[in-house]
Write a protein that holds these residues in place. Sequence first.
Motif, PDB file in Angstrom:
ATOM      1  N   GLU A  31       0.836  -1.200   0.000  1.00 27.26           N
ATOM      2  CA  GLU A  31       0.000   0.000   0.000  1.00 27.26           C
ATOM      3  C   GLU A  31       0.873   1.254   0.000  1.00 27.26           C
ATOM      4  O   GLU A  31       0.622   2.219   0.728  1.00 27.26           O
ATOM      5  N   ALA A  32       1.895   1.228  -0.847  1.00 31.57           N
ATOM      6  CA  ALA A  32       2.849   2.331  -0.952  1.00 31.57           C
ATOM      7  C   ALA A  32       2.493   3.252  -2.114  1.00 31.57           C
ATOM      8  O   ALA A  32       1.806   2.856  -3.050  1.00 31.57           O
ATOM      9  N   LYS A  33       2.984   4.474  -2.024  1.00 36.01           N
ATOM     10  CA  LYS A  33       2.858   5.412  -3.127  1.00 36.01           C
ATOM     11  C   LYS A  33       3.923   5.078  -4.166  1.00 36.01           C
ATOM     12  O   LYS A  33       4.983   4.558  -3.832  1.00 36.01           O
ATOM     13  N   VAL A  34       3.627   5.407  -5.424  1.00 41.93           N
ATOM     14  CA  VAL A  34       4.579   5.214  -6.514  1.00 41.93           C
ATOM     15  C   VAL A  34       4.694   6.517  -7.294  1.00 41.93           C
ATOM     16  O   VAL A  34       3.692   7.167  -7.595  1.00 41.93           O
ATOM     17  N   ALA A  74       2.400   6.357 -16.956  1.00 40.61           N
ATOM     18  CA  ALA A  74       1.554   6.443 -15.761  1.00 40.61           C
ATOM     19  C   ALA A  74       0.196   5.798 -16.028  1.00 40.61           C
ATOM     20  O   ALA A  74      -0.350   5.106 -15.165  1.00 40.61           O
ATOM     21  N   SER A  75      -0.333   5.988 -17.221  1.00 38.80           N
ATOM     22  CA  SER A  75      -1.601   5.339 -17.586  1.00 38.80           C
ATOM     23  C   SER A  75      -1.427   3.831 -17.672  1.00 38.80           C
ATOM     24  O   SER A  75      -2.288   3.066 -17.242  1.00 38.80           O
ATOM     25  N   PRO A  80      -2.394   4.105  -8.923  1.00 36.43           N
ATOM     26  CA  PRO A  80      -2.271   5.552  -8.739  1.00 36.43           C
ATOM     27  C   PRO A  80      -0.800   5.995  -8.682  1.00 36.43           C
ATOM     28  O   PRO A  80      -0.022   5.488  -7.879  1.00 36.43           O
ATOM     29  N   ILE A  81      -0.432   6.909  -9.559  1.00 33.88           N
ATOM     30  CA  ILE A  81       0.924   7.439  -9.583  1.00 33.88           C
ATOM     31  C   ILE A  81       0.895   8.803  -8.898  1.00 33.88           C
ATOM     32  O   ILE A  81       0.182   9.711  -9.326  1.00 33.88           O
ATOM     33  N   THR A  82       1.664   8.916  -7.827  1.00 24.05           N
ATOM     34  CA  THR A  82       1.641  10.122  -6.998  1.00 24.05           C
ATOM     35  C   THR A  82       2.259  11.317  -7.717  1.00 24.05           C
ATOM     36  O   THR A  82       1.676  12.403  -7.734  1.00 24.05           O
ATOM     37  N   HIS A  83       3.441  11.148  -8.288  1.00 25.73           N
ATOM     38  CA  HIS A  83       4.134  12.224  -9.002  1.00 25.73           C
ATOM     39  C   HIS A  83       4.786  11.657 -10.255  1.00 25.73           C
ATOM     40  O   HIS A  83       5.217  10.500 -10.266  1.00 25.73           O
ATOM     41  N   THR A  84       4.880  12.482 -11.274  1.00 29.23           N
ATOM     42  CA  THR A  84       5.709  12.172 -12.442  1.00 29.23           C
ATOM     43  C   THR A  84       6.672  13.347 -12.595  1.00 29.23           C
ATOM     44  O   THR A  84       6.238  14.485 -12.761  1.00 29.23           O
ATOM     45  N   PHE A  85       7.944  13.054 -12.507  1.00 25.82           N
ATOM     46  CA  PHE A  85       8.979  14.088 -12.559  1.00 25.82           C
ATOM     47  C   PHE A  85       9.768  13.970 -13.848  1.00 25.82           C
ATOM     48  O   PHE A  85      10.151  12.873 -14.249  1.00 25.82           O
ATOM     49  N   VAL A  86      10.035  15.105 -14.474  1.00 26.22           N
ATOM     50  CA  VAL A  86      10.960  15.177 -15.599  1.00 26.22           C
ATOM     51  C   VAL A  86      11.991  16.220 -15.224  1.00 26.22           C
ATOM     52  O   VAL A  86      11.649  17.353 -14.889  1.00 26.22           O
ATOM     53  N   ILE A  99      14.617  12.398  -4.151  1.00 29.02           N
ATOM     54  CA  ILE A  99      14.455  11.460  -3.034  1.00 29.02           C
ATOM     55  C   ILE A  99      14.311  12.213  -1.726  1.00 29.02           C
ATOM     56  O   ILE A  99      13.424  11.929  -0.917  1.00 29.02           O
ATOM     57  N   GLY A 100      15.165  13.199  -1.509  1.00 34.58           N
ATOM     58  CA  GLY A 100      15.105  13.982  -0.276  1.00 34.58           C
ATOM     59  C   GLY A 100      13.871  14.860  -0.182  1.00 34.58           C
ATOM     60  O   GLY A 100      13.249  14.970   0.872  1.00 34.58           O
ATOM     61  N   ASP A 101      13.489  15.480  -1.294  1.00 33.96           N
ATOM     62  CA  ASP A 101      12.363  16.414  -1.295  1.00 33.96           C
ATOM     63  C   ASP A 101      11.010  15.729  -1.139  1.00 33.96           C
ATOM     64  O   ASP A 101      10.060  16.340  -0.660  1.00 33.96           O
ATOM     65  N   TYR A 102      10.897  14.463  -1.540  1.00 33.77           N
ATOM     66  CA  TYR A 102       9.594  13.791  -1.561  1.00 33.77           C
ATOM     67  C   TYR A 102       9.531  12.547  -0.686  1.00 33.77           C
ATOM     68  O   TYR A 102       8.654  11.718  -0.858  1.00 33.77           O
ATOM     69  N   GLN A 103      10.449  12.420   0.249  1.00 33.46           N
ATOM     70  CA  GLN A 103      10.455  11.312   1.207  1.00 33.46           C
ATOM     71  C   GLN A 103      10.345   9.944   0.522  1.00 33.46           C
ATOM     72  O   GLN A 103       9.550   9.090   0.922  1.00 33.46           O
TER      73      GLN A 103
END
Length: 143
Positions: A31-34, A74-75, A80-86, A99-103
């Motif tokens: 039950e983790a965020k991705v 992501a689709s 559920p995808i919490t964030h998509t970073f580029v 990693i540091g900014d988003y725990q």
Amino acid sequence: MTYQHILVAVDLSEESNVLIDKAVKLASRLEAKVSFIHIDVNFAELYSGLIDINMAEAQHQAMETSREKLDKLASYAGYPITHTFVGSGDLGQELCDTIGDYQIDLLVCGHHQDFWSKWLSSTRQLINCSPVDMLVIPLREES
């Protein structure tokens, strides 16, 4: 230890699906965020000579293309995808900052098992700088 936020580093190729499948399977059990991240090449750092193109515009176009591909992944995830970073720039630095900014507490990445990866491996760079646990998925060449 249970992981609460998994970051998947993707290169936007079809092989990214292998990483996503494994990360989603693990995340659903915990039950983790991705979240997903892709780091583009910083074009301005690649070429220092004279060139008649707008580097900022080229960089923006590349990042927009990457964003679209990341949204498709992501689709594909079906989770559920919490964030998509580029991002762009140094792979290790960008990942460590995110990693540091988003725990983030687990980084998932792939590693090609071929001749060139023995000499030029971005995964090795990540192993040497990652502040969190890593899950390295072998990506074997199809025969």
